[in-house]
Design an enzyme around this catalytic site. Sequence first.
Site, short mmCIF file in Angstrom:
data_model
loop_
_atom_site.label_atom_id
_atom_site.label_comp_id
_atom_site.label_asym_id
_atom_site.label_seq_id
_atom_site.Cartn_x
_atom_site.Cartn_y
_atom_site.Cartn_z
N GLU A 21 0.83 -1.20 0.00
CA GLU A 21 0.00 0.00 0.00
C GLU A 21 0.87 1.25 0.00
OE1 GLU A 21 -1.37 1.77 3.60
OE2 GLU A 21 -1.20 -0.13 4.66
N LYS A 82 -5.73 10.46 0.63
CA LYS A 82 -5.98 9.09 1.05
C LYS A 82 -7.17 8.54 0.28
CE LYS A 82 -6.63 6.48 5.37
NZ LYS A 82 -6.80 6.64 6.83
N VAL A 102 -5.55 -0.08 2.61
CA VAL A 102 -5.58 -1.54 2.50
C VAL A 102 -6.68 -1.96 1.52
CG1 VAL A 102 -6.09 -3.69 3.73
CG2 VAL A 102 -4.56 -2.00 4.75
N ASP A 134 -18.75 3.39 12.81
CA ASP A 134 -17.46 3.65 12.19
C ASP A 134 -16.69 2.34 12.04
OD1 ASP A 134 -15.17 4.72 11.19
OD2 ASP A 134 -14.82 6.14 12.82
N SER A 136 -13.89 0.36 9.22
CA SER A 136 -13.04 0.51 8.05
C SER A 136 -13.60 -0.27 6.86
CB SER A 136 -11.64 0.00 8.36
OG SER A 136 -10.85 -0.06 7.18
N ALA A 137 -13.45 0.32 5.68
CA ALA A 137 -13.85 -0.36 4.44
C ALA A 137 -12.95 -1.56 4.14
CB ALA A 137 -13.80 0.61 3.27
N ASP A 138 -11.81 -1.66 4.85
CA ASP A 138 -10.92 -2.81 4.65
C ASP A 138 -11.67 -4.13 4.84
OD1 ASP A 138 -9.01 -0.84 4.48
OD2 ASP A 138 -7.93 -1.42 6.31
N LYS A 155 -4.68 -2.35 14.27
CA LYS A 155 -4.13 -1.31 15.14
C LYS A 155 -4.82 -1.33 16.49
CE LYS A 155 -2.95 1.58 11.17
NZ LYS A 155 -3.50 0.70 10.12
#
Length: 310
Positions: A21, A82, A102, A134, A136-138, A155
């Site tokens: 990435e 981003k 990612v 909330d 992540s789209a990951d 994380k």
Amino acid sequence: MQVLPEVADALAAGRPVVALESTIISYGLPRPDNLRVARDIEAAVRAGGAVPATIAIIGGEPHIGLDDAALRHVAESDTVVKVSVRDVAVLAARCGDGATTVASTAHLAATVGISVFATGGLGGVHRGARDTWDESADLMTLSRTGVLVVCAGVKSILDVGATLERLESLNVGVIGYRTDRFPGFYLADSGYPVGWRVETPRQVAEVLHSRRQLGTDRYGLLLANPIAPDDEMDRALHDRVLGDALAAAEAAGVHGKDVTPFLLEFFHRETHGASLAANVALVLSNARLAAEIASADVDAERSDAEERRE
């Protein structure tokens, strides 16, 4: 889509390639260290026997593999934004520059046939997501993108337990590399177990082969590679700074995609470089391991093809 000739040649010849990435270059590491570390990450992939393919969007075009000038541009330009999967088409239409997350890296890698991807930590469910939604789209991207992601878990600023539950619901497999504990990025143990464990790159390659045979390679697969004991942060320091960082983000009204870079910058500043050193160490470890896995996967597939011919 621009594919670097070295990457295109490797893919055409069936040689191992590892996707990388670019968000870590533009947003995860401070200047000027980010350019040096980006080169070091690519060097770690080469040391593991594979061709690195750092992915970014430049002038509206996705680039699969960057030459040194492009890598420098991503590291030093203030125009780079981003970019997740949802943003790719908009940025392309506007001829902009983007650092891939990612999710978008996995999507673009899979598009050209790269199946192994190394990163630092996966995105996930944020703390308080019960109220904010909330996430992540990951996670959703991996539920429909057949890549192996080598990472140091998620994380520690995230809700690790909720993230693992979502990965299970989304059919994204999680395997520990030489560990029974799910790593927490800066820490080798997040406090949660993993159900499956492998010991060697060859064993990972066997899993990848079985996925292709059984048709489960349409889903992502997560290989959790914990940070080395000598590189992980002091837990007491980590826990104190994490509490302060979450409080600071709340006080500043930071939300959405701005949360992660805010918290990581807080960590870098308040730990006086300890978190940055850990971040770099774990990314280099993941890049080297991903290359070894990609190489083992290519060797296994070639051996299997030769046996079928015989």
